[in-house]
Design an enzyme around this catalytic site. Structure first.
Site, short mmCIF file in Angstrom:
data_model
loop_
_atom_site.label_atom_id
_atom_site.label_comp_id
_atom_site.label_asym_id
_atom_site.label_seq_id
_atom_site.Cartn_x
_atom_site.Cartn_y
_atom_site.Cartn_z
N LYS A 160 3.32 -10.56 -1.86
CA LYS A 160 3.86 -10.81 -0.53
C LYS A 160 2.92 -10.31 0.55
O LYS A 160 2.28 -9.26 0.39
CB LYS A 160 5.22 -10.11 -0.41
CG LYS A 160 5.99 -10.44 0.85
CD LYS A 160 7.36 -9.78 0.81
CE LYS A 160 8.16 -10.07 2.07
NZ LYS A 160 9.48 -9.41 2.07
N LYS A 201 8.27 4.65 -6.18
CA LYS A 201 7.45 5.52 -5.34
C LYS A 201 7.50 6.97 -5.80
O LYS A 201 6.50 7.69 -5.74
CB LYS A 201 7.88 5.40 -3.88
CG LYS A 201 7.55 4.04 -3.27
CD LYS A 201 7.93 3.97 -1.80
CE LYS A 201 7.57 2.61 -1.22
NZ LYS A 201 7.93 2.51 0.21
N LYS A 235 2.30 -5.33 5.56
CA LYS A 235 1.62 -4.43 6.49
C LYS A 235 0.88 -3.33 5.74
O LYS A 235 -0.12 -2.81 6.22
CB LYS A 235 2.63 -3.76 7.42
CG LYS A 235 3.40 -4.69 8.33
CD LYS A 235 4.41 -3.86 9.13
CE LYS A 235 5.30 -4.71 9.99
NZ LYS A 235 6.31 -3.90 10.70
#
Length: 402
Positions: A267, A172, A270
């Site tokens: 996967k 990130k 959300k």
């Protein structure tokens, strides 16, 4: 308190996948000097974790013999961000139902890891899915102040090199750049370690993508035990011995990784930009129907498990197996000769039938705010009793004036 408790009891018999006791022998044989300079490597979690076994109860504190067996402790939580989806449910929450019957369990909403207004909604979903507050402590992470205090104490003993190696931080920070990444992204694994070590956890349910963070937690426990435990702690008036238990991973045999409806190699998440990629637990019937109709499939004849060229097929069959409670062999035989046009309505009906009681119960719980508040308050009180004792020991062992 309304109808919520009665309705909750009605659905506590939701079918669940058995979660056997797993244990990996992970004794760390590192050079003690390396704990002091932070060069010790994090010991890998072994892959052969799926063996049923019995283990003796390991408590840091010696206790008086008792005729009542002491349950091992399990701690787990889910972030209150976005909508709780089928992957969260089948991979984690559904397995909690079996765990609460076999272990001393604490399930919390990890709101410090992700600021959100959905904290109460997440707690209501826990209960609607079958988590029983008479068996498990259900609470909000920020309601137990010891989480943050222990995080700070652990931060003072965590080498920065350990955190720099965390995969999520590296990925990130490289993508977003240093100016757009907060310090919390670097340090949140220490908060996660605090969440676990506060409760002297024996086991932590983890997926394959969370193993690295549990390795860090184990390493921090061993480091603190070496630096401040044993005779050093005893000289300060403490009990001596280990300050923290070193937790073991608990990996469910099935349902640990539910994949996206739009990509069988990714996967279910959300954070995925398309809501089409996931089934949310509160999706109405027409939305579930539409998502299954449009989900990615393949052009192979028949349906089968475990074909590496058919990840979507394996994922959809696995979801069907989990929501129906059937065995893998039963599903394979039932669906072997089906085509997608035949199977998709069958899967849709099974999903709607499984989610409907959860959705009804969720609505009843959310309509009874006093009941939900009382569950969370009692859960926080029980959790704080354990957490405060651990924190007191850490302060004492590190030499703070109390």
């Amino acid at each position: 308190m309304g109808r919520a408790p009665a309705l909750l009891s009605q659905f506590l018999s939701l079918s669940t996948t058995a979660a056997p006791h797993f244990r990996a022998s992970m004794t760390c044989r590192l050079n003690p000097r390396k704990y002091l300079n932070g060069t010790a490597k994090i010991p890998p979690i072994r892959e052969n974790l799926r063996c049923l076994c019995s283990v003796a109860v390991s408590e840091p504190a010696t206790s008086e013999p008792s005729s009542t067996p002491v349950k091992k402790r399990v701690v787990s939580g889910v972030q209150p961000t976005g909508s709780i989806h089928l992957g969260n449910y089948l991979g984690a929450i559904k397995n909690w139902i079996d765990l609460q019957n076999a272990y001393d369990t604490l399930f919390f909403i990890v709101d410090l890891h992700a600021l959100s207004k959905a904290t109460k909604e997440t707690a209501a979903i826990y209960l609607a899915c079958g988590v029983d507050p008479s068996k498990a402590s259900v609470f909000v992470q920020s309601h137990v102040r010891a989480h943050v205090e222990l995080m700070w104490l652990l931060s003072s003993t965590t080498p920065i090199g350990w955190l720099n190696r965390m995969i999520q931080f590296k990925e990130k920070s490289l993508k977003a750049g240093d100016e757009n990444v907060g310090v919390a992204l670097l340090t949140y694994p220490v908060l996660m370690a605090s969440d676990i070590l506060l409760y002297q956890s024996d086991y932590v349910p983890v997926g394959d993508d969370q193993k690295q963070h549990l390795e860090l937690t184990r390493e921090l426990a061993q480091r603190v035990n070496y630096l401040y435990g044993g005779r050093k702690w005893k000289k300060l008036g403490g009990r001596g011995g280990a300050i923290f238990k070193v937790p073991e991973p608990l990996i469910p045999p099935t349902g640990a990784r539910v994949m996206s409806l739009t990509d069988g190699l990714s996967k279910m998440s959300k954070s995925a930009p398309s809501d089409q990629s996931r089934i949310n637990l509160l999706d109405p019937k027409d939305v579930v129907n539409n998502k299954i109709k449009r989900c990615k499939t393949d052009s192979f004849p028949g349906l089968e498990f475990d074909n590496s060229e058919r990840p979507e097929c394996n994922n959809l069959l696995s979801i069907y197996q989990l929501v129906t409670g059937k065995t893998k062999q039963e599903v394979a035989e039932e669906c072997r000769d089906m085509n997608w046009g035949t199977f998709k309505p069958v899967l849709t009906d099974a999903l709607i039938a499984h989610l409907h009681p959860i959705q009804v119960c969720y609505g009843e719980i959310m309509s009874d705010a006093s009941y939900l508040d009382s569950v969370l308050a009692e859960g926080a009180r029980k959790a704080a009793d354990v957490a405060d004792n651990t924190l007191k020991n850490v302060y004492q062992a590190m030499g703070f004036l109390r």
